[in-house]
Design an enzyme around this catalytic site. Structure first.
Site, PDB file in Angstrom:
ATOM      1  N   VAL A  59      32.741   9.366  -2.972  1.00 45.14           N
ATOM      2  CA  VAL A  59      34.068   9.743  -2.330  1.00 45.14           C
ATOM      3  C   VAL A  59      35.381   9.370  -2.920  1.00 45.14           C
ATOM      4  O   VAL A  59      36.268  10.179  -2.976  1.00 45.14           O
ATOM      5  CB  VAL A  59      33.983   9.334  -0.862  1.00 45.14           C
ATOM      6  CG1 VAL A  59      32.752   9.760  -0.097  1.00 45.14           C
ATOM      7  CG2 VAL A  59      34.252   7.723  -0.648  1.00 45.14           C
ATOM      8  N   TYR A  82      41.572  -4.213   2.871  1.00 42.26           N
ATOM      9  CA  TYR A  82      40.821  -3.481   3.572  1.00 42.26           C
ATOM     10  C   TYR A  82      41.716  -3.011   4.635  1.00 42.26           C
ATOM     11  O   TYR A  82      41.849  -1.862   5.178  1.00 42.26           O
ATOM     12  CB  TYR A  82      39.671  -4.520   4.359  1.00 42.26           C
ATOM     13  CG  TYR A  82      38.623  -3.599   5.268  1.00 42.26           C
ATOM     14  CD1 TYR A  82      37.777  -2.719   4.580  1.00 42.26           C
ATOM     15  CD2 TYR A  82      38.400  -3.987   6.594  1.00 42.26           C
ATOM     16  CE1 TYR A  82      36.911  -2.252   5.426  1.00 42.26           C
ATOM     17  CE2 TYR A  82      37.700  -3.384   7.444  1.00 42.26           C
ATOM     18  CZ  TYR A  82      36.700  -2.610   6.786  1.00 42.26           C
ATOM     19  OH  TYR A  82      35.799  -1.746   7.482  1.00 42.26           O
TER      20      TYR A  82
END
Length: 242
Positions: free
Chosen positions: A60, A153
Site C-alpha cells: 500500500v 504510530y
C-alpha cells in the site's frame, strides 16, 4: 456482485474483517504484501464461511504497485467497482523519538497515511460515479491519546483520523461514508512483545479485545443501518480511553 477490498487482510483484524464482509455477501479482495500463504488461508476461511474472494498482492505504501494492481483488477471487471474499502494495513516500529531511526518514522507513516492516500484515491472514483460506497479506516487508541514509544504510530493514526473527517465532508453528497475505528489492545500479531498481563490491568474490562469484535463493528458500518453515520471515530478499547 458486491466487492470489498481489505488492505492487510492476511492476518489479525484484517482476516476477521474479510470473513465478516464475506458473510454479508461481499466478494472480498484480500490484500497482502509479503505472506502469500497467510493470504491464501484468509481466502480459504472466506470460502468456508460461504463467501468468495481473491487475493491481491501490493504494498500500500508503493503508489505504483497500488495503481498497477487495481488498474489490472478494473480491466478484468469493467462493469464492477469496489463498493467497500477497509484501510487496515499498518505496521509498528516502536522506539522513543530521541532514538528512532529515520526509516522507522518514514515506514510507519508511509504505510498508514501513504497507504490510505494511495488506495483510497485509486478506488474512490468508482464509488463517486455510482453514488455509493463505504470507506473504513483502521485507526488506534494511540492516535487519540498518544503512547510513549509510539510517536510515529500516533502521528500516523492521528493523521488518519483527521483525513477521515476531511474526506467524509468531501464525499457525503455522493452517498459515500467515511469512518474510522480506533481499537485498543486486540489479540493480534500487532501486540506481540507487549506485556499483556500488565496491560490488562489498565483496561476496565480486564482483557484484550478479539479481532472478531472489531470486525463486527466494521460490518455494522458497512450495513444500510449505518448509512447516516460519517466522519466519526468509534473507539473499541474495553474502556481504556474514552
Amino acid at each position: 456482485m458486491k466487492y470489498a477490498l481489505v488492505t492487510g487482510g492476511s492476518r489479525g483484524i484484517g482476516r476477521a474483517v474479510c470473513i465478516g464482509l464475506a458473510r454479508l455477501g461481499y466478494h472480498v479482495l484480500v490484500n497482502y504484501v509479503h505472506n502469500a500463504a497467510e493470504a491464501k488461508t484468509t481466502l480459504d476461511l472466506v470460502r468456508e464461511s460461504g463467501g468468495d474472494g481473491e487475493v491481491l498482492m501490493f504494498d500500500v505504501a508503493d503508489r505504483q504497485q497500488v495503481v498497477k494492481a487495481l488498474e489490472a483488477w478494473e480491466k478484468e471487471h469493467p462493469d464492477e467497482y469496489i463498493e467497500v474499502l477497509v484501510n487496515n494495513a499498518g505496521i509498528r516500529r516502536d522506539n522513543i523519538l530521541a532514538l528512532m531511526p529515520d526509516d522507522d518514522w518514514s515506514r510507519v507513516l508511509d504505510t498508514t497515511l501513504g497507504g490510505f492516500y494511495n488506495v483510497t484515491q485509486a478506488v474512490l472514483q468508482g464509488m463517486l460515479f455510482h453514488k455509493n460506497g463505504r470507506i473504513i479506516n483502521m485507526a488506534s487508541v494511540t492516535g487519540l491519546k498518544g503512547m510513549a514509544g509510539q510517536a510515529n504510530y500516533a502521528a500516523a493514526k492521528g493523521g488518519l483520523i483527521a483525513a477521515t473527517k476531511s474526506l467524509a465532508l468531501e464525499v457525503a453528497r455522493k452517498r459515500v461514508t467515511v469512518n474510522a475505528i480506533a481499537p485498543g489492545f486486540i489479540q493480534t500479531d500487532m501486540v506481540e512483545g507487549l506485556d499483556e498481563e500488565a496491560l490488562k490491568k489498565t483496561i476496565p474490562l480486564g482483557r484484550f479485545g478479539k479481532p472478531e469484535e472489531v470486525a463486527a463493528l466494521v460490518t455494522f458500518l458497512v450495513s444500510p443501518a449505518a448509512a447516516y453515520i460519517t466522519g466519526e471515530v468509534i473507539s473499541i478499547n474495553g474502556g481504556l480511553y474514552t
